[in-house]
Design a protein around this motif. Sequence first.
Motif, PDB file in Angstrom:
ATOM      1  N   LEU A  97       0.831  -1.207   0.000  1.00 41.72           N
ATOM      2  CA  LEU A  97       0.000   0.000   0.000  1.00 41.72           C
ATOM      3  C   LEU A  97       0.865   1.255   0.000  1.00 41.72           C
ATOM      4  CD1 LEU A  97      -3.026   0.811   0.178  1.00 41.72           C
ATOM      5  CD2 LEU A  97      -2.674   1.099   2.630  1.00 41.72           C
ATOM      6  N   GLU A  98       0.557   2.197  -0.902  1.00 41.74           N
ATOM      7  CA  GLU A  98       1.319   3.433  -1.037  1.00 41.74           C
ATOM      8  C   GLU A  98       0.512   4.668  -0.664  1.00 41.74           C
ATOM      9  OE1 GLU A  98       2.758   3.627  -5.004  1.00 41.74           O
ATOM     10  OE2 GLU A  98       3.999   1.825  -4.836  1.00 41.74           O
ATOM     11  N   SER A  99      -0.828   4.593  -0.786  1.00 48.77           N
ATOM     12  CA  SER A  99      -1.673   5.765  -0.541  1.00 48.77           C
ATOM     13  C   SER A  99      -2.896   5.372   0.280  1.00 48.77           C
ATOM     14  CB  SER A  99      -2.105   6.388  -1.870  1.00 48.77           C
ATOM     15  OG  SER A  99      -3.020   7.451  -1.672  1.00 48.77           O
ATOM     16  N   LEU A 100      -3.184   6.172   1.320  1.00 45.40           N
ATOM     17  CA  LEU A 100      -4.335   5.928   2.182  1.00 45.40           C
ATOM     18  C   LEU A 100      -5.146   7.215   2.260  1.00 45.40           C
ATOM     19  CD1 LEU A 100      -5.838   4.067   4.181  1.00 45.40           C
ATOM     20  CD2 LEU A 100      -4.283   4.875   5.971  1.00 45.40           C
ATOM     21  N   VAL A 101      -6.451   7.136   1.943  1.00 41.62           N
ATOM     22  CA  VAL A 101      -7.289   8.334   1.828  1.00 41.62           C
ATOM     23  C   VAL A 101      -8.549   8.185   2.674  1.00 41.62           C
ATOM     24  CG1 VAL A 101      -8.531   9.854   0.248  1.00 41.62           C
ATOM     25  CG2 VAL A 101      -6.442   8.700  -0.522  1.00 41.62           C
ATOM     26  N   TRP A 120      -6.237   4.691  18.756  1.00 38.16           N
ATOM     27  CA  TRP A 120      -4.949   4.241  18.236  1.00 38.16           C
ATOM     28  C   TRP A 120      -3.859   4.409  19.287  1.00 38.16           C
ATOM     29  CZ3 TRP A 120      -4.067   1.704  13.808  1.00 38.16           C
ATOM     30  CH2 TRP A 120      -5.126   1.670  12.900  1.00 38.16           C
ATOM     31  N   GLY A 121      -2.852   3.566  19.197  1.00 39.25           N
ATOM     32  CA  GLY A 121      -1.708   3.712  20.092  1.00 39.25           C
ATOM     33  C   GLY A 121      -1.090   2.375  20.430  1.00 39.25           C
ATOM     34  N   GLY A 122      -1.729   1.648  21.320  1.00 40.87           N
ATOM     35  CA  GLY A 122      -1.107   0.398  21.770  1.00 40.87           C
ATOM     36  C   GLY A 122      -1.868  -0.846  21.398  1.00 40.87           C
ATOM     37  N   SER A 123      -2.927  -0.704  20.576  1.00 47.31           N
ATOM     38  CA  SER A 123      -3.754  -1.869  20.270  1.00 47.31           C
ATOM     39  C   SER A 123      -3.212  -2.697  19.124  1.00 47.31           C
ATOM     40  CB  SER A 123      -5.186  -1.413  19.951  1.00 47.31           C
ATOM     41  OG  SER A 123      -5.173  -0.566  18.815  1.00 47.31           O
ATOM     42  N   GLN A 124      -2.332  -2.125  18.291  1.00 43.71           N
ATOM     43  CA  GLN A 124      -1.825  -2.847  17.138  1.00 43.71           C
ATOM     44  C   GLN A 124      -0.727  -3.826  17.558  1.00 43.71           C
ATOM     45  OE1 GLN A 124      -2.611   0.497  17.027  1.00 43.71           O
ATOM     46  NE2 GLN A 124      -4.478  -0.137  15.998  1.00 43.71           N
ATOM     47  N   SER A 125      -0.885  -5.058  17.104  1.00 46.79           N
ATOM     48  CA  SER A 125       0.044  -6.111  17.533  1.00 46.79           C
ATOM     49  C   SER A 125       1.424  -5.937  16.932  1.00 46.79           C
ATOM     50  CB  SER A 125      -0.524  -7.481  17.155  1.00 46.79           C
ATOM     51  OG  SER A 125      -0.760  -7.552  15.747  1.00 46.79           O
ATOM     52  N   ARG A 126       1.483  -5.471  15.710  1.00 50.54           N
ATOM     53  CA  ARG A 126       2.774  -5.261  15.052  1.00 50.54           C
ATOM     54  C   ARG A 126       2.621  -4.168  14.002  1.00 50.54           C
ATOM     55  NH1 ARG A 126       2.702  -7.919  10.070  1.00 50.54           N
ATOM     56  NH2 ARG A 126       0.940  -9.365   9.802  1.00 50.54           N
ATOM     57  N   VAL A 127       3.724  -3.561  13.646  1.00 52.19           N
ATOM     58  CA  VAL A 127       3.700  -2.497  12.653  1.00 52.19           C
ATOM     59  C   VAL A 127       3.493  -3.118  11.275  1.00 52.19           C
ATOM     60  CG1 VAL A 127       4.996  -0.626  11.586  1.00 52.19           C
ATOM     61  CG2 VAL A 127       5.207  -1.059  14.043  1.00 52.19           C
ATOM     62  N   PRO A 128       2.484  -2.691  10.537  1.00 55.04           N
ATOM     63  CA  PRO A 128       2.244  -3.255   9.201  1.00 55.04           C
ATOM     64  C   PRO A 128       3.437  -3.037   8.278  1.00 55.04           C
ATOM     65  CG  PRO A 128       0.353  -1.961   9.932  1.00 55.04           C
ATOM     66  CD  PRO A 128       1.461  -1.688  10.893  1.00 55.04           C
ATOM     67  N   GLU A 129       3.677  -3.999   7.406  1.00 54.52           N
ATOM     68  CA  GLU A 129       4.794  -3.906   6.474  1.00 54.52           C
ATOM     69  C   GLU A 129       4.672  -2.688   5.567  1.00 54.52           C
ATOM     70  OE1 GLU A 129       6.749  -6.450   2.767  1.00 54.52           O
ATOM     71  OE2 GLU A 129       5.380  -7.437   4.172  1.00 54.52           O
ATOM     72  N   CYS A 130       3.439  -2.388   5.124  1.00 53.17           N
ATOM     73  CA  CYS A 130       3.258  -1.248   4.218  1.00 53.17           C
ATOM     74  C   CYS A 130       3.670   0.052   4.884  1.00 53.17           C
ATOM     75  CB  CYS A 130       1.811  -1.169   3.744  1.00 53.17           C
ATOM     76  SG  CYS A 130       0.615  -0.738   5.035  1.00 53.17           S
ATOM     77  N   LEU A 131       3.419   0.170   6.201  1.00 53.81           N
ATOM     78  CA  LEU A 131       3.713   1.409   6.911  1.00 53.81           C
ATOM     79  C   LEU A 131       5.220   1.632   7.032  1.00 53.81           C
ATOM     80  CD1 LEU A 131       2.312   3.759   8.280  1.00 53.81           C
ATOM     81  CD2 LEU A 131       2.330   2.483  10.424  1.00 53.81           C
ATOM     82  N   SER A 132       5.947   0.564   7.185  1.00 52.64           N
ATOM     83  CA  SER A 132       7.390   0.695   7.357  1.00 52.64           C
ATOM     84  C   SER A 132       8.154   0.697   6.043  1.00 52.64           C
ATOM     85  CB  SER A 132       7.915  -0.450   8.235  1.00 52.64           C
ATOM     86  OG  SER A 132       7.625  -1.705   7.634  1.00 52.64           O
ATOM     87  N   ALA A 133       7.479   0.282   4.925  1.00 49.14           N
ATOM     88  CA  ALA A 133       8.232   0.119   3.685  1.00 49.14           C
ATOM     89  C   ALA A 133       7.676   0.852   2.474  1.00 49.14           C
ATOM     90  CB  ALA A 133       8.360  -1.375   3.351  1.00 49.14           C
ATOM     91  N   HIS A 134       6.332   1.033   2.371  1.00 49.83           N
ATOM     92  CA  HIS A 134       5.766   1.519   1.108  1.00 49.83           C
ATOM     93  C   HIS A 134       4.810   2.711   1.232  1.00 49.83           C
ATOM     94  CE1 HIS A 134       7.470  -1.778  -1.207  1.00 49.83           C
ATOM     95  NE2 HIS A 134       7.051  -2.620  -0.282  1.00 49.83           N
ATOM     96  N   LEU A 135       4.092   2.838   2.337  1.00 47.49           N
ATOM     97  CA  LEU A 135       3.072   3.886   2.448  1.00 47.49           C
ATOM     98  C   LEU A 135       3.718   5.265   2.382  1.00 47.49           C
ATOM     99  CD1 LEU A 135       0.019   4.317   2.837  1.00 47.49           C
ATOM    100  CD2 LEU A 135       0.452   4.529   5.297  1.00 47.49           C
TER     101      LEU A 135
END
Length: 451
Positions: free
Chosen positions: A345-349, A365-380
Motif C-alpha cells: 500500500l502506497e496511498s491511504l485516503v 490508536w496507540g497500543g492496540s496494534q500487535s505489530r507495525v504493518p509492512e506497508c507502513l514501514s516500507a511503502h506507504l
Amino acid sequence: MDSTSKKLANICKADRISDLPDSLLIAILALLPIETAVRTCILSKRWRPLCESLPNLEFSDYRNPGRHFTDFVDRFLMRRPNDLKIAKFRLDCYRGDYYRDRVNEWIMNALGRDLKEIDLLFRFQTCINWSKNFFNMCTSVEVLLLSGKISVEIPENVPLPRLRVLGFNNVTISSYESVGKLLLNCPVLEDLKIVDCEWLTGNSLSICGPVLKRLSCCLISYDEVLRTLIDTPRLENLKIGCYTGGDNDILFKLNLPFLKIAEIDICAHEMGQGVDWVFGLLKQINHVKILTLSDNTVEILSLADDDDDRYEFPPFHNLTELVINVLDYFDETLLDDFLQNSPNLESLVFPQSLVCIDESFRCSWGGSQSRVPECLSAHLKTVYIKNFAGYDEELAFVKYLLAYGSALRNVSIEISNLSKDDEAWQELLNLQSESTTCKLSLIDENGTCSL
C-alpha cells in the motif's frame, strides 16, 4: 483617409470566415450549443444550410419549454435531408406535457440516420413508453444512454453488433433476465452502467461481456432475493453497489485477472445483514490495485465478528491505494486488518473523515496494534485526511503514522472547525517540527496550506 487606412477598412468589412470550406464551418458550429448555432446561421445566408448538416444534435427544453421547443425540434429534424446522417442525438426533457406524443417520432427519425450515439433523459411525471422497434433500430448505435422516466421493454434476440457503451440510469426495466439476454447480443460492449433502476419481474441478473472493461452496477432490492452473476473476464474497473434487505449474492464466474480499480458500496437494510456478502466480494477481488469502500460498506465490515472464521480477512498483495469513507461506524481493527494485509500500500485516503459521528464508536490508536504493518514501514508514502476536528482519536492516529511510517513522505490534513489557537492545532505543529522525513500539511477551509 490614407491608403493604409482604406486597406484596413476593407479587411474589416470582408467576411473571411464565410470563405472557409463547408467542412471547417460545420466543425466550428458543432462546438456551439444547437440554439446558439441556429442563431449564428441567421447572420449569413452562406451559413444557413450548414446548420442543417450539424452531426451532433442536442436538444433540451430547460430554457425553452412548451410549444417553442416542440416547434424548434420539429423544424430542425424535418428540414434535414433524409440522406444526411446524425452522429449524436441527445434529448433532455424536463417538461413533456406539450410533446410526449412527439418524442417517439423524434427518436425514430434520428435512429433512421445511421446514428452512432443516443442519449435520452426524461424527467416527466410518469414513464414514457416508446416504439417496440426501438432496439431493433439501434443496429448502428455505438453509445446508448437511457435515464429517467423511461419504461424499457427489451425484446428477444436483438443484435447490437456495434454497441460499445450502454447505460441504464433510474429507468424501469421489464425484468432482470431480459438485460442478461440483451448483453449476450452485444459482442463489443466495453462499458456498462446499471444504476438505481426499477425492475418489474425476475430475481436473477446475468452480466456477461467477453470484452467488457468497465462495469458500474447499483441495485436496489429490499424485498426480493437477487442473484447476480458477473462473467466479464476482461474487466478492469468495477463499481458495485447494492441497497438490500434480503439474502442477496454476487458471484464472479471466473477470476478477474485484469481488474485494477474497484469501488464497493453495500448498504444493509438492517444491522447485521450483508456481512457474508461483503467479505465474499472482497475475497473475489482481492487482487485490485485501487479499492474504495463507502461508509455503508465500512459499517458492515466493522460489525463483523473477528472470531468468526467466515470473516477471515483476505490478503491484498497488489493494493497500492485504499480509500475509506467513514461516517457512522468505524472499528480500528478494520483499518489495521487492511494495513496488515496490504504490504504494498502506497496511498491511504479518508475523503469524509477519520472518526465516526458517534463518539462511542471512535478508534483508539496507540497500543492496540500487535505489530507495525509492512506497508507502513516500507511503502506507504501519502495519507490524506479530510474534516479533521482535533479529536484525541485523530491525533493518536497521526502520531502513530509519524512514529512508524518510515516510508511516509506527505500527510495532508484538511482542518474542519479547528481554530489555530486550539491545543490540537498546536500539537500538530509540534508533530511537524519533530518529523524529519515526512511533510505534514495542514489545509484550512479556504484551501490554504499552513505548513
